[in-house]
Design an enzyme around this catalytic site. Sequence first.
Site, PDB file in Angstrom:
ATOM      1  CE  LYS A 157      35.878  38.740  40.521  1.00  0.00           C
ATOM      2  NZ  LYS A 157      35.724  40.189  40.416  1.00  0.00           N
TER       3      LYS A 157
HETATM    4  N1  PMP Z   1      34.995  44.581  44.751  1.00  0.00           N
HETATM    5  C1  PMP Z   1      34.751  44.313  43.452  1.00  0.00           C
HETATM    6  C2  PMP Z   1      33.510  44.856  42.810  1.00  0.00           C
HETATM    7  C3  PMP Z   1      35.655  43.533  42.721  1.00  0.00           C
HETATM    8  O1  PMP Z   1      35.429  43.254  41.431  1.00  0.00           O
HETATM    9  C4  PMP Z   1      36.829  43.058  43.357  1.00  0.00           C
HETATM   10  C5  PMP Z   1      37.811  42.236  42.573  1.00  0.00           C
HETATM   11  N2  PMP Z   1      37.467  40.878  42.593  1.00  0.00           N
HETATM   12  C6  PMP Z   1      37.041  43.375  44.700  1.00  0.00           C
HETATM   13  C7  PMP Z   1      36.101  44.138  45.374  1.00  0.00           C
HETATM   14  C8  PMP Z   1      38.249  42.891  45.423  1.00  0.00           C
HETATM   15  O2  PMP Z   1      38.221  41.485  45.577  1.00  0.00           O
HETATM   16  P1  PMP Z   1      39.536  40.605  45.609  1.00  0.00           P
HETATM   17  O3  PMP Z   1      40.475  41.261  46.573  1.00  0.00           O
HETATM   18  O4  PMP Z   1      39.053  39.285  46.092  1.00  0.00           O
HETATM   19  O5  PMP Z   1      40.083  40.577  44.245  1.00  0.00           O
END
Ligand code: PMP
Length: 295
Positions: A157
């Site tokens: 991320k």
């Molecule tokens: N894809 C992207 C590009 C994101 O920013 C997120 C949010 N973090 C997700 C998928 C979903 O991840 P999560 O369920 O861990 O929040």
Amino acid sequence: MLSFDDHDGFIWYDGRTVPWRDANLHVLSHGLHYASAVFEGERSYGGTVFKLAEHTERLFASARTMGFEIPYTMDQVNEAHGQLLKANGITDGYVRPVAWRGSEMMGVSAQNNTIHLVIAAWEWPSYFTPEARLKGIRLQWSKWKRPSPETIPCHTKAAGLYMICTLSKHAAEADGFDDALMLDWRGRLAESTGANVFLGIDGALHTPTPDCFLDGITRRTVIELARARGIEVIERVIMPEELAKANEVFLTGTAAEVTPVGQIGDLHFQVGPIARQMIEDYTALTTGAAIQAAE
Ligand code: PMP
């Protein structure tokens, strides 16, 4: 317009709890110029961050992939979350840790830069408007593609990966949509700009294999919840043409939670029974975990 740099409250900054408005960084910071920054998006329910350990692990793993170590232990970071939520009096909110390379070196190379970490938290009830969520949100196809894993650290991320997400979402909003849906570089269905995608087809759930984008914590949670309900979940390559045979579509993410999709480009969808069930189960799990922690 309210601005995020002008709030009452506190931010955890490099090990200290500082007044919100004093949580500044210098304009010559490597993280700002070269996107050497990683972050998390977390949600607190009833004063407890849902799946905090997994988020903290992902934050540390993202940093390591970007070539730097966060100079705290995971326990320290987790404890800081609790202190911060208390200091700000937040029970239901969004939590944003971000780590970045500081200022010592300001070129492409930044081997000796100090690594900074802040954690901020704020009240944030819903990512999409409640009306949009109830009807299903409207997605536009993005012109940008999720890049090949050979070209970016796709499982982190990292701030830089959001460049095409913001471009896609801005274009979608300018055309009256809520968000954008992205294909990957091979033309396969990938994800939206901040959430993973699921298709309901004849009672089963289908979701793209996360081989070039984030395998979301909410995605994994929803897969478990669906399987616990006896719903078959299939992770596979999904081509965009297959959306025509989907009975329902929804997004999952920490911010988006479980959000039904009402439209993708020219295709329209009803809010379906699996989405409804997953909203109910995800809400029970997140708020239930909060109640248990409070006991
Ligand atoms: N894809 C992207 C590009 C994101 O920013 C997120 C949010 N973090 C997700 C998928 C979903 O991840 P999560 O369920 O861990 O929040």
